[in-house]
Design an enzyme around this catalytic site. Structure first.
Site, short mmCIF file in Angstrom:
data_model
loop_
_atom_site.label_atom_id
_atom_site.label_comp_id
_atom_site.label_asym_id
_atom_site.label_seq_id
_atom_site.Cartn_x
_atom_site.Cartn_y
_atom_site.Cartn_z
CD GLU A 1 -1.97 -2.49 1.41
OE1 GLU A 1 -2.49 -3.39 0.87
OE2 GLU A 1 -0.53 -2.91 1.58
CG ASP B 1 -1.96 12.69 -16.05
OD1 ASP B 1 -2.07 12.65 -17.13
OD2 ASP B 1 -2.96 13.01 -15.51
#
EC number: 4.6.1.17
Length: 164
Positions: A116, A130
C-alpha cells in the site's frame, strides 16, 4: 511447490490464507521521486499548472491508490487502512529539480502495508507526471523503494541511509 506461499497444490496462483495470523499494528513508509525541469518546478511551486494544484491532486491520488492496492496487485489482501499520509520535499541542486515523495501507511490487521505504501508513492509520482507532461515528457520517476516497515511475524525492517 510447498515452499511457495502463493501457489496451491496444483501450482496455480492463490491468495494466502491469513486468517490464523494475529492482528498487530503495522506501518510502512515508501519513497519515490520525480525529476523535473526548472519550468515545471516553478509552475508547480506557484500553482500555475493548467490542470490545477499538482501536489494537492497527487496527494489525493496517492491516498486513493493506497486504499485500492488490492484492486490492482493480484495477491494483496484488501485492508482496512487506519491512516495514509503523503508528504513532499523539493531538492534543488544546480539545474536539478527533484520532488521527493514519502508515503506512510498504517493499519491494525493480520498482514502488512508495504504494498500500500509503495503503491501510494508510485501513484503520487505518476499523477505529478500526468499533470505536468504537457510541459515536458522527459520527467524521470524513481527510484521507488520501501524505507521501513513495522509489525508482523517477519519483524521490523529499516533501510540503512547508505541504501537510499
Amino acid at each position: 511447490m510447498s515452499d511457495f506461499t502463493h501457489f496451491n497444490e496444483q501450482g496455480r496462483a492463490r491468495m494466502v490464507d491469513i486468517s490464523s495470523k494475529q492482528d498487530t499494528e503495522r506501518t510502512a513508509i515508501a519513497r519515490s521521486s520525480v525529476r523535473v525541469n526548472e519550468e515545471i518546478y516553478e509552475k508547480v511551486s506557484k500553482q500555475e499548472i493548467a490542470k490545477g494544484d499538482v501536489l494537492a491532486v497527487a496527494q489525493v491520488a496517492g491516498i486513493m491508490a493506497a486504499k485500492k492496492t488490492s484492486d490492482w496487485i493480484p495477491m494483496c489482501h484488501p485492508l482496512q487502512l487506519k491512516g495514509v499520509n503523503i508528504s513532499f520535499e523539493w531538492e534543488i541542486d544546480s539545474a536539478l529539480y527533484e520532488l521527493h515523495i514519502e508515503a506512510s501507511v498504517k493499519t491494525k490487521g493480520s498482514t502488512g502495508v508495504e504494498m500500500e505504501a509503495l503503491t501510494a508513492a508510485s501513484a503520487t509520482a505518476l499523477t505529478v507526471y500526468d499533470m505536468c507532461k504537457a510541459i515536458d515528457k522527459g520527467m524521470i520517476i524513481g527510484p521507488t523503494y520501501l524505507v521501513e516497515k513495522t509489525g508482523g511475524k517477519s519483524g521490523d525492517f529499516k533501510r540503512s541511509p547508505e541504501e537510499e
